[in-house]
Scaffold this motif. Sequence first.
Motif, PDB file in Angstrom:
ATOM      1  N   TYR A  31       0.838  -1.201   0.000  1.00 23.26           N
ATOM      2  CA  TYR A  31       0.000   0.000   0.000  1.00 23.26           C
ATOM      3  C   TYR A  31       0.874   1.251   0.000  1.00 23.26           C
ATOM      4  O   TYR A  31       0.631   2.187  -0.750  1.00 23.26           O
ATOM      5  N   TYR A  35       0.920   4.048  -2.810  1.00 18.72           N
ATOM      6  CA  TYR A  35       0.603   5.415  -2.414  1.00 18.72           C
ATOM      7  C   TYR A  35       1.692   6.377  -2.924  1.00 18.72           C
ATOM      8  O   TYR A  35       1.389   7.420  -3.491  1.00 18.72           O
ATOM      9  N   MET A  64      -5.103   0.075  -4.596  1.00 19.29           N
ATOM     10  CA  MET A  64      -5.017   0.512  -3.204  1.00 19.29           C
ATOM     11  C   MET A  64      -6.298   0.180  -2.441  1.00 19.29           C
ATOM     12  O   MET A  64      -6.250  -0.253  -1.291  1.00 19.29           O
ATOM     13  N   LEU A  67      -6.200  -3.488  -1.642  1.00 18.83           N
ATOM     14  CA  LEU A  67      -5.273  -3.756  -0.533  1.00 18.83           C
ATOM     15  C   LEU A  67      -5.890  -3.344   0.802  1.00 18.83           C
ATOM     16  O   LEU A  67      -5.754  -4.057   1.802  1.00 18.83           O
ATOM     17  N   GLN A  68      -6.568  -2.218   0.804  1.00 17.81           N
ATOM     18  CA  GLN A  68      -7.211  -1.753   2.031  1.00 17.81           C
ATOM     19  C   GLN A  68      -8.315  -2.724   2.471  1.00 17.81           C
ATOM     20  O   GLN A  68      -8.421  -3.055   3.654  1.00 17.81           O
TER      21      GLN A  68
END
Length: 134
Positions: A31, A35, A64, A67-68
């Motif tokens: 992540y 980012y 992302m 992944l979160q």
Amino acid sequence: MKPFFTVNEANALIPSVKLDIEKLQGIKQKYRTKYDELQLLKAYFRKHQPPEGRDPFFTLECEMDFLQLEGNTLVKSFELKGVQLKDIDSGLVDFPAMLDGQHILLCWRQGEESITHYHGVDEGFSGRKKLAEE
């Protein structure tokens, strides 16, 4: 969710907890990388025109988001087991337990073979005490 663990029950969960922590650490690293990549891409497109009809951030933002979601699911699995995840980076978890009629937290950190310490519910890692040998 289990309200209290014995030392043996908590130790039996260590292999799966260890695996989940390693997965979370990997997700967190991926992540962070994505980012950083997104920030570079946004900086680039502040000075350059993006391709017509195309969102240059879409793929990275979706990755992302995934992944979160994956990380949140793993965190929730700790909660469902009754295990308290305290710190992902150091791999620190607590297992609610009872000792001499007192509510305590059995404390385990990544790298330790088994649970050998505990602390009170109002104490943190710095208040760890060694468990008595059985």
